[in-house]
Write a protein that holds these residues in place. Structure first.
Motif, PDB file in Angstrom:
ATOM      1  N   SER A 186       4.977  28.384 -23.125  1.00  0.00           N
ATOM      2  CA  SER A 186       3.998  28.276 -22.223  1.00  0.00           C
ATOM      3  C   SER A 186       3.462  26.872 -22.118  1.00  0.00           C
ATOM      4  CB  SER A 186       2.969  29.336 -22.731  1.00  0.00           C
ATOM      5  OG  SER A 186       3.047  30.714 -22.730  1.00  0.00           O
ATOM      6  N   LYS A 187       4.267  26.205 -21.554  1.00  0.00           N
ATOM      7  CA  LYS A 187       3.970  24.933 -21.249  1.00  0.00           C
ATOM      8  C   LYS A 187       3.814  23.828 -22.341  1.00  0.00           C
ATOM      9  CE  LYS A 187       3.496  25.667 -16.601  1.00  0.00           C
ATOM     10  NZ  LYS A 187       4.336  24.728 -15.832  1.00  0.00           N
ATOM     11  N   THR A 188       4.201  24.342 -23.609  1.00  0.00           N
ATOM     12  CA  THR A 188       4.003  23.405 -24.799  1.00  0.00           C
ATOM     13  C   THR A 188       5.684  23.224 -25.114  1.00  0.00           C
ATOM     14  OG1 THR A 188       3.628  25.207 -26.327  1.00  0.00           O
ATOM     15  CG2 THR A 188       1.628  24.193 -25.262  1.00  0.00           C
ATOM     16  N   GLY A 189       5.775  22.473 -26.275  1.00  0.00           N
ATOM     17  CA  GLY A 189       7.130  22.372 -26.827  1.00  0.00           C
ATOM     18  C   GLY A 189       7.593  21.220 -26.380  1.00  0.00           C
ATOM     19  N   GLU A 190       9.061  21.045 -26.507  1.00  0.00           N
ATOM     20  CA  GLU A 190       9.635  19.944 -25.899  1.00  0.00           C
ATOM     21  C   GLU A 190       9.382  19.106 -24.587  1.00  0.00           C
ATOM     22  OE1 GLU A 190      14.313  18.084 -26.499  1.00  0.00           O
ATOM     23  OE2 GLU A 190      13.890  20.197 -26.833  1.00  0.00           O
ATOM     24  N   ALA A 191       9.140  17.894 -24.389  1.00  0.00           N
ATOM     25  CA  ALA A 191       9.049  17.525 -23.259  1.00  0.00           C
ATOM     26  C   ALA A 191      10.078  17.413 -22.531  1.00  0.00           C
ATOM     27  CB  ALA A 191       8.546  15.724 -23.281  1.00  0.00           C
ATOM     28  N   GLN A 192       9.802  17.551 -20.994  1.00  0.00           N
ATOM     29  CA  GLN A 192      10.804  17.910 -20.023  1.00  0.00           C
ATOM     30  C   GLN A 192      10.865  16.631 -19.150  1.00  0.00           C
ATOM     31  OE1 GLN A 192      12.743  20.895 -19.961  1.00  0.00           O
ATOM     32  NE2 GLN A 192      11.663  20.815 -22.125  1.00  0.00           N
ATOM     33  N   ILE A 193      12.152  16.228 -18.895  1.00  0.00           N
ATOM     34  CA  ILE A 193      12.321  15.042 -17.762  1.00  0.00           C
ATOM     35  C   ILE A 193      12.961  15.573 -16.462  1.00  0.00           C
ATOM     36  CG2 ILE A 193      13.701  12.774 -17.593  1.00  0.00           C
ATOM     37  CD1 ILE A 193      13.912  12.561 -20.453  1.00  0.00           C
ATOM     38  N   TRP A 194      11.849  15.379 -15.487  1.00  0.00           N
ATOM     39  CA  TRP A 194      12.254  15.778 -14.141  1.00  0.00           C
ATOM     40  C   TRP A 194      12.689  14.530 -13.547  1.00  0.00           C
ATOM     41  CZ3 TRP A 194      10.915  20.824 -12.574  1.00  0.00           C
ATOM     42  CH2 TRP A 194       9.931  21.414 -13.742  1.00  0.00           C
ATOM     43  N   LEU A 195      13.720  14.994 -12.481  1.00  0.00           N
ATOM     44  CA  LEU A 195      14.279  13.691 -11.693  1.00  0.00           C
ATOM     45  C   LEU A 195      13.871  14.381 -10.169  1.00  0.00           C
ATOM     46  CD1 LEU A 195      15.758  11.253 -10.875  1.00  0.00           C
ATOM     47  CD2 LEU A 195      17.738  12.567 -10.565  1.00  0.00           C
ATOM     48  N   SER A 204       4.328  19.770 -17.109  1.00  0.00           N
ATOM     49  CA  SER A 204       3.246  20.005 -18.253  1.00  0.00           C
ATOM     50  C   SER A 204       2.944  18.916 -18.865  1.00  0.00           C
ATOM     51  CB  SER A 204       3.693  21.361 -19.064  1.00  0.00           C
ATOM     52  OG  SER A 204       2.892  21.187 -20.057  1.00  0.00           O
ATOM     53  N   SER A 205       1.574  18.246 -18.667  1.00  0.00           N
ATOM     54  CA  SER A 205       1.054  17.048 -19.194  1.00  0.00           C
ATOM     55  C   SER A 205       1.093  17.454 -20.679  1.00  0.00           C
ATOM     56  CB  SER A 205      -0.166  16.770 -18.553  1.00  0.00           C
ATOM     57  OG  SER A 205      -1.344  17.882 -18.668  1.00  0.00           O
ATOM     58  N   ALA A 206       0.753  18.588 -21.304  1.00  0.00           N
ATOM     59  CA  ALA A 206       0.547  19.165 -22.575  1.00  0.00           C
ATOM     60  C   ALA A 206       1.891  18.733 -23.240  1.00  0.00           C
ATOM     61  CB  ALA A 206       0.061  20.401 -22.568  1.00  0.00           C
ATOM     62  N   ARG A 207       3.072  19.025 -22.736  1.00  0.00           N
ATOM     63  CA  ARG A 207       4.326  18.759 -23.231  1.00  0.00           C
ATOM     64  C   ARG A 207       4.382  17.455 -23.201  1.00  0.00           C
ATOM     65  NH1 ARG A 207       6.972  23.315 -20.434  1.00  0.00           N
ATOM     66  NH2 ARG A 207       7.401  21.871 -18.358  1.00  0.00           N
ATOM     67  N   GLY A 208       3.889  16.521 -22.452  1.00  0.00           N
ATOM     68  CA  GLY A 208       4.344  15.124 -22.201  1.00  0.00           C
ATOM     69  C   GLY A 208       5.531  14.994 -21.078  1.00  0.00           C
ATOM     70  N   ASP A 209       5.649  15.729 -20.215  1.00  0.00           N
ATOM     71  CA  ASP A 209       6.620  15.660 -19.339  1.00  0.00           C
ATOM     72  C   ASP A 209       6.532  14.307 -18.685  1.00  0.00           C
ATOM     73  OD1 ASP A 209       7.154  18.099 -20.038  1.00  0.00           O
ATOM     74  OD2 ASP A 209       7.245  19.184 -18.040  1.00  0.00           O
ATOM     75  N   ARG A 210       7.817  13.811 -18.062  1.00  0.00           N
ATOM     76  CA  ARG A 210       8.065  12.765 -17.362  1.00  0.00           C
ATOM     77  C   ARG A 210       8.846  13.139 -16.074  1.00  0.00           C
ATOM     78  NH1 ARG A 210      11.888   9.645 -20.082  1.00  0.00           N
ATOM     79  NH2 ARG A 210      11.462   8.070 -18.412  1.00  0.00           N
ATOM     80  N   VAL A 211       8.094  12.303 -15.147  1.00  0.00           N
ATOM     81  CA  VAL A 211       8.686  12.410 -13.768  1.00  0.00           C
ATOM     82  C   VAL A 211       9.350  11.238 -13.246  1.00  0.00           C
ATOM     83  CG1 VAL A 211       8.355  13.196 -11.346  1.00  0.00           C
ATOM     84  CG2 VAL A 211       7.073  14.316 -13.289  1.00  0.00           C
ATOM     85  N   LEU A 212      10.472  11.182 -12.854  1.00  0.00           N
ATOM     86  CA  LEU A 212      11.017   9.935 -11.936  1.00  0.00           C
ATOM     87  C   LEU A 212      11.382  10.327 -10.736  1.00  0.00           C
ATOM     88  CD1 LEU A 212      12.349   7.134 -12.320  1.00  0.00           C
ATOM     89  CD2 LEU A 212      14.486   8.484 -12.565  1.00  0.00           C
ATOM     90  N   LEU A 213      10.554   9.421  -9.745  1.00  0.00           N
ATOM     91  CA  LEU A 213      10.605   9.762  -8.508  1.00  0.00           C
ATOM     92  C   LEU A 213      11.570   8.786  -7.812  1.00  0.00           C
ATOM     93  CD1 LEU A 213       6.751   9.555  -7.933  1.00  0.00           C
ATOM     94  CD2 LEU A 213       7.968  11.478  -7.376  1.00  0.00           C
ATOM     95  N   LEU A 214      12.713   9.440  -7.313  1.00  0.00           N
ATOM     96  CA  LEU A 214      13.966   8.821  -6.755  1.00  0.00           C
ATOM     97  C   LEU A 214      14.002   8.721  -5.228  1.00  0.00           C
ATOM     98  CD1 LEU A 214      16.548   7.163  -7.371  1.00  0.00           C
ATOM     99  CD2 LEU A 214      17.763   9.583  -7.432  1.00  0.00           C
ATOM    100  N   PHE A 215      14.023   7.814  -4.677  1.00  0.00           N
ATOM    101  CA  PHE A 215      14.081   7.601  -3.074  1.00  0.00           C
ATOM    102  C   PHE A 215      15.259   6.968  -2.790  1.00  0.00           C
ATOM    103  CE2 PHE A 215      12.729   5.042   0.835  1.00  0.00           C
ATOM    104  CZ  PHE A 215      12.818   6.044   1.687  1.00  0.00           C
ATOM    105  N   VAL A 216      16.398   7.583  -2.174  1.00  0.00           N
ATOM    106  CA  VAL A 216      17.549   6.998  -1.995  1.00  0.00           C
ATOM    107  C   VAL A 216      17.742   7.411  -0.330  1.00  0.00           C
ATOM    108  CG1 VAL A 216      19.884   6.691  -2.320  1.00  0.00           C
ATOM    109  CG2 VAL A 216      18.403   7.582  -4.257  1.00  0.00           C
TER     110      VAL A 216
END
Length: 329
Positions: free
Chosen positions: A31-40, A61-73
């Motif tokens: 439920s939005k906690t646990g290991e941080a996810q990396i999003w491309l 989820s900010s609670a998980r510490g997720d990271r988002v990489l915005l890629l424009f190609v």
């Protein structure tokens, strides 16, 4: 059609533990906690890109510490020469305004967001390599752009990314933002590692109050052109069976889905469909249950399931007007 509903709360697994053999172990979610996810997140200036962004903002989820990489190609082949020159200059000297806005909105949501602008002749390969380089847990992209400068990459590369990425991919064809409140997930299963991983991914992303519908469609081999009847020793290993093994497989499939349903922490039901085209059955059930996102594997285990599930996932991605999560691992 047979429908079963079950709700159960079970102990949640410790962070970082992911189960590969879901048929013999419990399936839980954090439920939005646990290991941080990396999003491309692959973006351009299309409406599909806006919708893909909105879904990442909802699922991350900010609670998980997720990271988002915005890629424009963008590819020079898809952009007129004068537009390409302007874009190349913009990529060298600063950040496109729409990406800066995406980044600001993600950061306002408590998410860590980074920007990567690339001008390449083959955007497809750039996306796949970028996902590998940042160890992405998910790739998210729209299914097509609009045209001209905005056409960029999304329509021409989504199929390539689906077939070559090493992480689950979410394709968004719908316009607009996801609904407020809990989401309803439809997970199409066949007993393969790919489909079970799709369920595990969905559970990692689910939030409080979300609901799951698990489904499997029984089919006759004669329904699938070009698929040969498997050897007798292979027949019992198929979730989808021919008429001779139909009763065995219905019992096996029902037990399989019931076992998964009883181990899931969220409200969950399962549906066994019989005799229809799995592609249409998935889309029909998605509409009947008013689901918000579909999750499924990209191909099956062997024989019939491999021939069936690969084409099924491609068809669902092309025809579903809602996000589709595909796992091809």
């Amino acid at each position: 059609t047979h429908t079963h509903t079950h709700t159960r709360i079970v102990p949640r697994e410790r962070e970082g533990e992911r189960k590969k053999e879901m048929s013999t172990t419990s399936t839980t979610a954090s439920s939005k906690t646990g290991e941080a996810q990396i999003w491309l997140l692959c973006v351009d200036t299309s409406e599909e890109s806006d919708s893909a962004f909105a879904h990442v903002q909802r699922l991350a989820s900010s609670a998980r510490g997720d990271r988002v990489l915005l890629l424009f190609v963008c590819s020079s082949a898809d952009v007129p020469l004068h537009e390409f020159s302007l874009l190349a200059a913009e990529a060298d000297v600063g950040t496109p305004k729409f990406m800066a806005e995406y980044q600001r909105r993600l950061q306002d949501s408590g998410l860590h967001a980074e920007i990567n602008v690339r001008v390449e002749d083959d955007p497809r390969d750039v996306i796949v390599k970028a996902a590998d380089a940042c160890h992405a847990d998910f790739i998210v992209m729209g299914s097509r752009g609009r045209g001209g400068l905005a056409r960029m990459l999304l329509g021409s590369t989504s199929t390539y990314v689906l077939n070559h990425s090493t992480c689950p991919t979410i394709i968004v064809r719908s316009h607009g933002e996801p609904k407020e409140g809990p989401l309803r997930w439809l997970v199409a299963l066949d007993g393969s590692e790919e489909s079970e991983n799709a369920l595990q991914c969905a559970l990692r992303l689910a939030g409080e109050g979300d609901e799951f519908v698990l489904t499997c469609t029984m089919v006759h081999q004669s329904q699938i052109p070009g698929v040969q009847t498997p050897a007798p020793q292979d027949a019992e290993d198929l979730v989808f069976g021919d008429s001779g093994a139909k009763m065995h497989n219905r019992e096996h499939t029902t037990a399989y889905l019931k076992r998964l349903t009883e181990s899931i922490v969220f409200k969950c039901s399962f549906v066994v469909r019989d005799g229809g085209d799995p592609r249409d059955e998935i889309l029909s059930l998605a509409k009947e249950r008013e689901v918000d996102i579909v999750a499924m594997g990209g191909r099956g285990r062997s024989g019939l399931t491999r021939a069936l599930l690969g084409s099924t996932s491609d068809y669902v991605v092309r025809n579903a007007h809602l996000p589709v999560l595909i796992s091809r691992i």
